[in-house]
Design an enzyme around this catalytic site. Structure first.
Site, short mmCIF file in Angstrom:
data_model
loop_
_atom_site.label_atom_id
_atom_site.label_comp_id
_atom_site.label_asym_id
_atom_site.label_seq_id
_atom_site.Cartn_x
_atom_site.Cartn_y
_atom_site.Cartn_z
N SER A 20 3.40 0.45 -21.28
CA SER A 20 2.69 1.66 -20.90
C SER A 20 3.57 2.43 -19.94
O SER A 20 4.48 1.85 -19.32
CB SER A 20 1.33 1.33 -20.28
OG SER A 20 1.47 0.44 -19.18
N GLU A 22 3.94 5.58 -16.85
CA GLU A 22 3.28 6.40 -15.83
C GLU A 22 4.07 7.67 -15.56
O GLU A 22 5.30 7.62 -15.42
CB GLU A 22 3.12 5.60 -14.53
CG GLU A 22 2.45 6.40 -13.41
CD GLU A 22 2.20 5.56 -12.18
OE1 GLU A 22 1.42 4.59 -12.29
OE2 GLU A 22 2.79 5.86 -11.12
N ASP A 114 -3.88 7.11 -1.19
CA ASP A 114 -3.16 7.26 0.08
C ASP A 114 -3.71 8.45 0.85
O ASP A 114 -4.01 9.50 0.28
CB ASP A 114 -1.67 7.47 -0.18
CG ASP A 114 -1.02 6.28 -0.87
OD1 ASP A 114 -1.43 5.14 -0.55
OD2 ASP A 114 -0.14 6.49 -1.72
N PHE A 223 11.09 4.43 0.43
CA PHE A 223 9.73 4.29 -0.08
C PHE A 223 9.25 2.85 0.03
O PHE A 223 8.09 2.60 0.36
CB PHE A 223 9.67 4.76 -1.54
CG PHE A 223 8.27 4.80 -2.10
CD1 PHE A 223 7.37 5.76 -1.66
CD2 PHE A 223 7.85 3.88 -3.03
CE1 PHE A 223 6.08 5.81 -2.16
CE2 PHE A 223 6.56 3.91 -3.53
CZ PHE A 223 5.68 4.87 -3.09
N HIS A 273 4.41 -2.12 -17.39
CA HIS A 273 4.03 -0.74 -17.07
C HIS A 273 5.22 -0.11 -16.35
O HIS A 273 5.63 -0.58 -15.28
CB HIS A 273 2.79 -0.75 -16.16
CG HIS A 273 2.27 0.61 -15.83
ND1 HIS A 273 1.60 1.40 -16.74
CD2 HIS A 273 2.31 1.34 -14.68
CE1 HIS A 273 1.23 2.54 -16.16
NE2 HIS A 273 1.67 2.54 -14.91
#
Length: 303
Positions: A20, A22, A114, A223, A273
């Site tokens: 999958s 994103e 967030d 990050f 994913h």
């Protein structure tokens, strides 16, 4: 780092690999064009679904909605919309969910979300959902959505302990979540230790590894420090001296991510994913290495 034994790897790959992808919603017309090229590039690989993220504090709600609906209407893909409970009352979140259901969207990635930058951290809206578990229960009252949720092999930054976090994940599954998607990680042992703990806690739904191909190492370091993911020394060594060499960084990124997936596959993991960052070519190359090939009719425009 070495590749898994070829015989064991081939044996583990007996079943089809499921993937999958994103994406994040575009901010400009140019970014929308780039996103759509990425969607169309990856569509022939026949992903189980493609998801579209939701900005901090719901800041991209309209763009997320329009992108998801366009994917549904103009391709044969199954889109999933991210939905959070940050900064909005229940009535507003429920309205968004009803709009998705009415548009034909049947898959939601339900997240706490967030807090907006500079807000001092997450605080539930006075009239909103307190957390993702409450959000899932609310979604189930609106429609029989398929619901995916996030999980954090190395711990969520706001979590008080791994035990508390697993208890929270179990509550999300009990509320109706059917799939957990992990925060990205680079050390496969991190995933397997988490998987063992989750199974011991009675969490039986699929726990799908989230894979992040690294194209900008410095950005990933920043990050990761914020989200609690570790960056191993060997990964830093891989990208050392490549700050001004984008072509080589992409080749290294493909190698690292493909080997990570092959290690997971060799241990029986058959679903991934990919956090594409709206860049299709690198994800496409990794999928090709893993044996994912274009499928006839996959992703074609809906009738």
């Amino acid at each position: 780092m070495t590749l898994p034994d070829a015989t064991a790897y081939a044996a583990r790959r007996a079943g089809p690999l499921k993937v999958s992808f994103e994406f994040f919603p575009p901010k400009t017309a140019e970014m929308e064009e780039s996103l759509w090229r990425s969607v169309l590039r990856l569509a022939p690989l026949g992903p189980r679904f493609v998801s579209v993220t939701y900005g901090a504090g719901g800041s991209t709600r309209e763009r997320t909605h329009s992108t998801v609906v366009r994917i549904l209407k103009e391709t044969g893909l199954k889109p999933a919309a991210h939905l959070t409970c940050v900064g909005a009352p229940k009535a507003e979140v429920d309205e968004v969910a009803r709009h998705y259901w009415e548009a034909g969207i049947r898959h939601i990635v339900a997240l706490r979300g967030d807090a907006p930058e500079g807000s001092g951290g997450f605080s539930p809206h006075p009239d909103g959902y307190a957390n993702s578990t409450d959000l899932i229960a609310g979604l189930k009252k609106i429609g029989d959505f398929e619901i995916s949720v996030g999980c954090y092999p190395e711990g969520h930054p706001d979590s008080s302990s791994p035990r508390v976090e697993l208890d929270h994940l179990k509550r999300k599954v009990d509320a109706g979540a059917t799939r957990c998607i992990t925060q990205y990680f680079f050390d496969t042992d991190v995933y397997f230790r988490f998987l063992d703990r989750a199974r011991s806690a009675g969490i039986t739904v699929p726990i799908v590894p989230g894979i992040l191909p690294v194209t900008n190492f410095r950005q990933v370091v920043r990050f990761s420090a914020a989200c609690g993911a570790s960056v191993p020394a060997w990964l830093a060594d891989m990208f050392e001296g490549l700050d001004d060499d984008a072509d080589t960084r992409r080749m290294v990124a493909a190698h690292v991510a493909a080997e990570q997936c092959r290690r997971l596959q060799a241990a029986g993991i058959d679903e991934f994913h990919f956090y594409t960052l709206n860049r299709a070519d690198l994800t496409y190359a990794i999928c090709h290495v893993l044996g994912v090939r274009p499928q006839a009719g996959a992703g074609e425009a809906a009738a």
